[in-house]
Design an enzyme around this catalytic site. Structure first.
Site, short mmCIF file in Angstrom:
data_model
loop_
_atom_site.label_atom_id
_atom_site.label_comp_id
_atom_site.label_asym_id
_atom_site.label_seq_id
_atom_site.Cartn_x
_atom_site.Cartn_y
_atom_site.Cartn_z
N ASP A 252 8.47 17.62 -44.34
CA ASP A 252 7.77 17.16 -45.54
C ASP A 252 6.67 16.22 -45.05
OD1 ASP A 252 7.25 16.96 -48.21
OD2 ASP A 252 9.03 15.82 -48.74
N ASP B 149 4.80 8.65 -51.33
CA ASP B 149 5.37 7.81 -52.38
C ASP B 149 5.27 6.31 -52.08
OD1 ASP B 149 7.28 7.44 -50.40
OD2 ASP B 149 8.83 8.62 -51.41
#
Length: 399
Positions: free
Chosen positions: A291, A165
């Site tokens: 993650d 992101d």
């Protein structure tokens, strides 16, 4: 409303959900549309078939989630193991997420979409195995192409996802973890920032994730990367205290039992990934452990950072217009900035993302803490102060 975790037709998941793939009403995945999406599910406001009863697996339940993180004393000569024995399965339960902490840049992981292929018969398999706290020892022989074993503590039965992101990593803020200095963030030009209190690009500031934080190949059986970790899971990962620590992950052949989907592709099973923790995922909990930071894997909720860091691109260019799961084909990597394309392509060439039969997709791993290799600390510029207490990675053993 119900949450469908696997369906015959992904275009009509609510209408074609497999009978055993409706999340039970008391399951964490079924609590809201947001939690359903985190489980790679489809939220069905009109309901559907009743949730199938959970078949209890044999064996004692895992110890409570309040147990302290793993501590390992000095280790024998460093060599990498083959995976430890798989423990008896036990029901999984995702814990309630703790509140956000400031000034951590909280980010949402990028879970995948529903798998592209569903089983031809409804599954009656037991629930996904919960992670175990029991230290295990690798076997005394190695398989072809894998490293020799070493006695060490491992955690088994957790699964991983991916995201990118562009936000400033949580571990780039001061006072996170027991490290030499915080993980370095970068500005839009790729320069490493020395002001650890600089505001995140996702909040209008100059600090962003460095482009060279993408995964990279070391040998055919070993890659390295950076990752976010869980908060409050039953696997010993607790959040801020893990900042800067490194972990050796070995991919297993376990798949997700709630619909028999996903897991590691056969080409990935048995291979290793060493990650350094640079971020904290406050919604990464339960059996979800890491993650992995992978360009093109999905921006999640934070869709403003990448377009601020890289001018001339649209938000959809960074994940092929799919915030949760990212690009499903390698050709989609061509939409990303040149600096991010090699890390995106790694996802298909080595990680084998959705290459065949819906695999790789949220693969399971065994993991243990290890010393941080210089290949990672030279990028992050952050080293744990207790690194010497953990086994080192001998790259030559992974040829």
């Amino acid at each position: 409303p119900l949450c469908c975790t696997a369906a015959e037709d992904t275009g009509d998941a609510c209408g074609t959900c497999w009978p055993t793939s409706w999340a039970a009403a008391d399951d964490w995945c079924a609590q809201s549309e947001a939690t359903c999406r985190h489980c790679s599910g489809a939220w069905c406001p009109g309901g559907g078939a009743p949730a199938a009863p959970v078949i209890q697996a044999p064996g004692p339940p895992p110890p409570p989630s309040t147990q302290a993180p793993i501590q390992t004393t000095a280790q024998p000569p460093a060599v990498a193991p083959t995976p430890p024995p798989t423990p008896a399965p036990a029901p999984s339960q995702a814990p309630t997420q703790p509140p956000m902490q400031e000034p951590t840049q909280v980010r949402t992981r990028a879970p995948t979409q529903l798998p592209t292929q569903a089983p031809t018969q409804p599954s009656t398999s037991a629930p996904t195995q919960a992670p175990t706290w029991a230290p295990t020892q690798g076997p005394t022989t190695s398989q072809p192409g894998q490293a020799e074993p070493v006695t060490s503590e491992w955690i088994t039965g957790t699964w991983t996802t991916g995201y990118w992101d562009c936000c400033k990593p949580s571990c780039s803020w001061p006072d996170k973890g027991n490290v030499s200095q915080p993980v370095r963030a970068c500005d839009a030009s790729g320069n490493r920032l020395t002001n650890f209190s600089a505001k995140s690009v996702c909040d209008g500031g100059p600090a962003a994730a460095c482009a060279d934080s993408a995964p990279f190949l070391v040998t055919g059986n070993l890659s390295m990367a950076f990752a976010a970790v869980a908060v409050g899971g039953r696997h010993g990962l607790t959040g801020d205290t893990n900042c800067g620590q490194c972990f050796q992950l070995q991919f297993t052949d376990q798949f997700h039992a709630n619909g028999n989907w996903g897991g590691a592709h056969a080409d990935l099973v048995g291979k290793h990934l060493v990650v350094q923790v640079t971020n904290i995922g406050y919604d990464v909990a339960g059996e979800h452990s890491f993650d992995i930071q992978i360009p093109g894997a999905g921006q999640g909720l934070f869709t403003s950072g990448c377009i601020a860091q890289f001018s001339g691109f649209t938000s959809g260019d960074f994940d092929c217009d799919n915030n949760y799961g990212g690009c499903f084909e390698k050709i989609g990597c061509q939409r990303l900035p040149k600096a991010l394309q090699p890390g995106c392509e790694w996802r298909y060439d080595w990680y084998r993302w959705f290459i065949h039969g819906g695999k790789t997709n949220n693969p399971y791993v065994n993991f243990r803490r290890v010393q941080c290799p210089t290949e990672l600390t030279d990028i992050s510029m952050s080293t744990p102060n207790d690194d010497g207490d953990y086994p080192a990675i001998d790259v030559s053993m992974f040829a």
